[in-house]
Design a protein around this motif. Structure first.
Motif, PDB file in Angstrom:
ATOM      1  N   MET A 110      29.414  -5.971 -70.857  1.00  0.00           N
ATOM      2  CA  MET A 110      28.599  -5.025 -70.108  1.00  0.00           C
ATOM      3  C   MET A 110      28.413  -3.763 -70.941  1.00  0.00           C
ATOM      4  SD  MET A 110      28.550  -4.541 -66.233  1.00  0.00           S
ATOM      5  CE  MET A 110      27.089  -3.902 -65.561  1.00  0.00           C
ATOM      6  N   ALA A 111      27.377  -3.043 -70.648  1.00  0.00           N
ATOM      7  CA  ALA A 111      27.102  -1.774 -71.322  1.00  0.00           C
ATOM      8  C   ALA A 111      26.906  -0.697 -70.259  1.00  0.00           C
ATOM      9  CB  ALA A 111      25.870  -1.903 -72.198  1.00  0.00           C
ATOM     10  N   TRP A 112      26.999   0.546 -70.703  1.00  0.00           N
ATOM     11  CA  TRP A 112      26.983   1.682 -69.784  1.00  0.00           C
ATOM     12  C   TRP A 112      26.174   2.829 -70.336  1.00  0.00           C
ATOM     13  CZ3 TRP A 112      29.044   0.595 -65.215  1.00  0.00           C
ATOM     14  CH2 TRP A 112      29.908  -0.515 -65.154  1.00  0.00           C
ATOM     15  N   LEU A 113      25.795   3.723 -69.455  1.00  0.00           N
ATOM     16  CA  LEU A 113      25.237   5.008 -69.826  1.00  0.00           C
ATOM     17  C   LEU A 113      26.128   6.063 -69.180  1.00  0.00           C
ATOM     18  CD1 LEU A 113      21.607   6.144 -69.981  1.00  0.00           C
ATOM     19  CD2 LEU A 113      23.207   7.479 -68.610  1.00  0.00           C
ATOM     20  N   PHE A 114      26.626   6.983 -69.994  1.00  0.00           N
ATOM     21  CA  PHE A 114      27.435   8.101 -69.502  1.00  0.00           C
ATOM     22  C   PHE A 114      26.635   9.371 -69.744  1.00  0.00           C
ATOM     23  CE2 PHE A 114      32.029   6.308 -70.302  1.00  0.00           C
ATOM     24  CZ  PHE A 114      31.776   5.225 -69.471  1.00  0.00           C
ATOM     25  N   LYS A 115      26.443  10.143 -68.681  1.00  0.00           N
ATOM     26  CA  LYS A 115      25.742  11.422 -68.803  1.00  0.00           C
ATOM     27  C   LYS A 115      26.749  12.526 -69.081  1.00  0.00           C
ATOM     28  CE  LYS A 115      21.831  10.926 -65.637  1.00  0.00           C
ATOM     29  NZ  LYS A 115      21.275  11.502 -64.399  1.00  0.00           N
ATOM     30  N   THR A 116      26.344  13.446 -69.925  1.00  0.00           N
ATOM     31  CA  THR A 116      27.182  14.590 -70.243  1.00  0.00           C
ATOM     32  C   THR A 116      26.313  15.784 -70.584  1.00  0.00           C
ATOM     33  OG1 THR A 116      28.957  15.425 -71.652  1.00  0.00           O
ATOM     34  CG2 THR A 116      27.388  13.925 -72.678  1.00  0.00           C
ATOM     35  N   GLU A 117      26.831  16.932 -70.335  1.00  0.00           N
ATOM     36  CA  GLU A 117      26.169  18.141 -70.807  1.00  0.00           C
ATOM     37  C   GLU A 117      26.714  18.403 -72.210  1.00  0.00           C
ATOM     38  OE1 GLU A 117      26.605  21.252 -67.884  1.00  0.00           O
ATOM     39  OE2 GLU A 117      25.931  19.899 -66.290  1.00  0.00           O
ATOM     40  N   ASP A 120      36.784   0.042 -61.856  1.00  0.00           N
ATOM     41  CA  ASP A 120      36.720  -1.392 -61.572  1.00  0.00           C
ATOM     42  C   ASP A 120      35.918  -2.231 -62.562  1.00  0.00           C
ATOM     43  OD1 ASP A 120      38.107  -0.721 -59.227  1.00  0.00           O
ATOM     44  OD2 ASP A 120      36.257  -0.556 -58.059  1.00  0.00           O
ATOM     45  N   GLN A 121      35.003  -1.612 -63.317  1.00  0.00           N
ATOM     46  CA  GLN A 121      34.091  -2.432 -64.114  1.00  0.00           C
ATOM     47  C   GLN A 121      34.059  -2.115 -65.603  1.00  0.00           C
ATOM     48  OE1 GLN A 121      30.208  -3.093 -62.358  1.00  0.00           O
ATOM     49  NE2 GLN A 121      31.015  -2.680 -60.325  1.00  0.00           N
ATOM     50  N   VAL A 122      34.296  -0.886 -65.988  1.00  0.00           N
ATOM     51  CA  VAL A 122      34.256  -0.537 -67.411  1.00  0.00           C
ATOM     52  C   VAL A 122      35.409  -1.250 -68.118  1.00  0.00           C
ATOM     53  CG1 VAL A 122      34.473   1.346 -69.075  1.00  0.00           C
ATOM     54  CG2 VAL A 122      33.088   1.663 -67.014  1.00  0.00           C
ATOM     55  N   ALA A 177      39.832   2.855 -74.256  1.00  0.00           N
ATOM     56  CA  ALA A 177      40.940   2.746 -73.285  1.00  0.00           C
ATOM     57  C   ALA A 177      40.317   2.716 -71.901  1.00  0.00           C
ATOM     58  CB  ALA A 177      41.912   3.914 -73.415  1.00  0.00           C
ATOM     59  N   THR A 178      40.787   1.802 -71.074  1.00  0.00           N
ATOM     60  CA  THR A 178      40.202   1.634 -69.743  1.00  0.00           C
ATOM     61  C   THR A 178      40.927   2.491 -68.712  1.00  0.00           C
ATOM     62  OG1 THR A 178      41.533  -0.351 -69.417  1.00  0.00           O
ATOM     63  CG2 THR A 178      39.286  -0.674 -70.206  1.00  0.00           C
ATOM     64  N   ALA A 179      40.479   2.385 -67.502  1.00  0.00           N
ATOM     65  CA  ALA A 179      40.827   3.259 -66.380  1.00  0.00           C
ATOM     66  C   ALA A 179      42.288   3.703 -66.333  1.00  0.00           C
ATOM     67  CB  ALA A 179      40.474   2.566 -65.076  1.00  0.00           C
ATOM     68  N   PHE A 180      42.441   5.032 -66.324  1.00  0.00           N
ATOM     69  CA  PHE A 180      43.746   5.666 -66.133  1.00  0.00           C
ATOM     70  C   PHE A 180      43.521   6.946 -65.345  1.00  0.00           C
ATOM     71  CE2 PHE A 180      42.071   6.731 -70.332  1.00  0.00           C
ATOM     72  CZ  PHE A 180      42.100   8.121 -70.345  1.00  0.00           C
ATOM     73  N   ALA A 181      44.590   7.543 -64.875  1.00  0.00           N
ATOM     74  CA  ALA A 181      44.471   8.762 -64.070  1.00  0.00           C
ATOM     75  C   ALA A 181      43.781   9.858 -64.870  1.00  0.00           C
ATOM     76  CB  ALA A 181      45.847   9.227 -63.614  1.00  0.00           C
ATOM     77  N   ASP A 182      42.729  10.412 -64.311  1.00  0.00           N
ATOM     78  CA  ASP A 182      42.016  11.516 -64.950  1.00  0.00           C
ATOM     79  C   ASP A 182      42.958  12.710 -65.016  1.00  0.00           C
ATOM     80  OD1 ASP A 182      40.484  13.808 -65.465  1.00  0.00           O
ATOM     81  OD2 ASP A 182      38.760  13.060 -64.345  1.00  0.00           O
ATOM     82  N   TYR A 233      39.603   8.727 -61.895  1.00  0.00           N
ATOM     83  CA  TYR A 233      39.901   7.927 -63.085  1.00  0.00           C
ATOM     84  C   TYR A 233      39.126   8.439 -64.289  1.00  0.00           C
ATOM     85  CZ  TYR A 233      42.220   4.566 -60.095  1.00  0.00           C
ATOM     86  OH  TYR A 233      43.086   3.976 -59.220  1.00  0.00           O
ATOM     87  N   ALA A 234      39.643   8.143 -65.446  1.00  0.00           N
ATOM     88  CA  ALA A 234      38.997   8.462 -66.716  1.00  0.00           C
ATOM     89  C   ALA A 234      39.088   7.228 -67.599  1.00  0.00           C
ATOM     90  CB  ALA A 234      39.684   9.649 -67.385  1.00  0.00           C
ATOM     91  N   VAL A 235      38.282   7.223 -68.646  1.00  0.00           N
ATOM     92  CA  VAL A 235      38.393   6.224 -69.708  1.00  0.00           C
ATOM     93  C   VAL A 235      38.350   7.002 -71.022  1.00  0.00           C
ATOM     94  CG1 VAL A 235      37.296   4.372 -68.376  1.00  0.00           C
ATOM     95  CG2 VAL A 235      35.890   5.797 -69.887  1.00  0.00           C
ATOM     96  N   GLN A 236      38.633   6.326 -72.086  1.00  0.00           N
ATOM     97  CA  GLN A 236      38.522   6.954 -73.402  1.00  0.00           C
ATOM     98  C   GLN A 236      37.407   6.272 -74.168  1.00  0.00           C
ATOM     99  OE1 GLN A 236      42.085   8.176 -75.433  1.00  0.00           O
ATOM    100  NE2 GLN A 236      41.340   7.254 -77.317  1.00  0.00           N
ATOM    101  N   VAL A 237      36.609   7.068 -74.882  1.00  0.00           N
ATOM    102  CA  VAL A 237      35.529   6.511 -75.690  1.00  0.00           C
ATOM    103  C   VAL A 237      35.679   6.957 -77.136  1.00  0.00           C
ATOM    104  CG1 VAL A 237      33.900   6.338 -73.766  1.00  0.00           C
ATOM    105  CG2 VAL A 237      33.920   8.406 -75.169  1.00  0.00           C
ATOM    106  N   GLN A 238      35.200   6.107 -78.023  1.00  0.00           N
ATOM    107  CA  GLN A 238      35.201   6.414 -79.458  1.00  0.00           C
ATOM    108  C   GLN A 238      33.777   6.346 -79.984  1.00  0.00           C
ATOM    109  OE1 GLN A 238      38.502   3.826 -81.037  1.00  0.00           O
ATOM    110  NE2 GLN A 238      38.994   5.822 -81.911  1.00  0.00           N
ATOM    111  N   PHE A 239      33.538   7.151 -80.966  1.00  0.00           N
ATOM    112  CA  PHE A 239      32.224   7.254 -81.595  1.00  0.00           C
ATOM    113  C   PHE A 239      31.834   5.951 -82.279  1.00  0.00           C
ATOM    114  CE2 PHE A 239      29.694   8.321 -85.392  1.00  0.00           C
ATOM    115  CZ  PHE A 239      28.616   8.957 -84.792  1.00  0.00           C
TER     116      PHE A 239
END
Length: 152
Positions: A1-8, A40-42, A68-73, A96-102
């Motif tokens: 699956m793929a995602w779009l994350f919005k950020t300022e 639940d899905q990422v 890294a998948t779902a963990f306490a934000d 929840y939070a996840v970790q992303v890498q470039f």
């Protein structure tokens, strides 16, 4: 699956993600539907389109992947954080939070107007009127077309 994350971008830009050797914690999501996607899905290794919003150049800025998948934000426990939640505890935490890498910074921002010119992207959630989710799914076909556009 793929995602779009919005950020300022003044909060967490594609450049910030690129500069973070160990990745960036994607925290501060305070919408239940977006939270449920994170929880639940990422999945590990999922690709993520980084969408800059609330800025001069709104659009897709680059690509990351989930490391890294779902963990306490962690921000929900920090009283000085704008994402602090006084109801959160070590035993019961709602966010929840996840970790992303470039992965890659696009040569230029792919604007919403550019995306709208592609009939195959007509159903892409970010293009639907009133969609304000900060985390949303992207289909395989949408991701492939977006990546094609970045290389055109």
């Amino acid at each position: 699956m793929a995602w779009l994350f919005k950020t300022e971008p003044n909060e967490c830009s594609i450049d910030d993600i690129a500069a973070a050797q160990d990745g960036v914690i994607w925290e501060g999501v305070r919408n239940y539907q977006a939270r449920n996607f994170l929880r639940d899905q990422v999945q590990l290794g999922d690709l993520v389109l980084i969408h800059h919003s609330s800025c001069k150049q709104i659009g897709l800025a680059g690509l990351a992947k989930v490391s890294a998948t779902a963990f306490a934000d962690p921000s929900q426990f920090q009283p000085r954080s704008p994402y602090y939640d006084a109801k959160a505890s070590a035993e019961r935490w709602p966010w929840y939070a996840v970790q992303v890498q470039f992965v890659e910074k696009f040569r230029k921002i792919i604007t919403m107007d550019e995306l709208r010119t592609q009939p195959a992207l007509a159903q892409m959630q970010v293009l639907k009127k009133g969609n304000r989710l900060s985390v949303m799914p992207v289909t395989k076909q949408e991701m492939e077309l977006v990546l094609f556009l970045t290389r055109a």
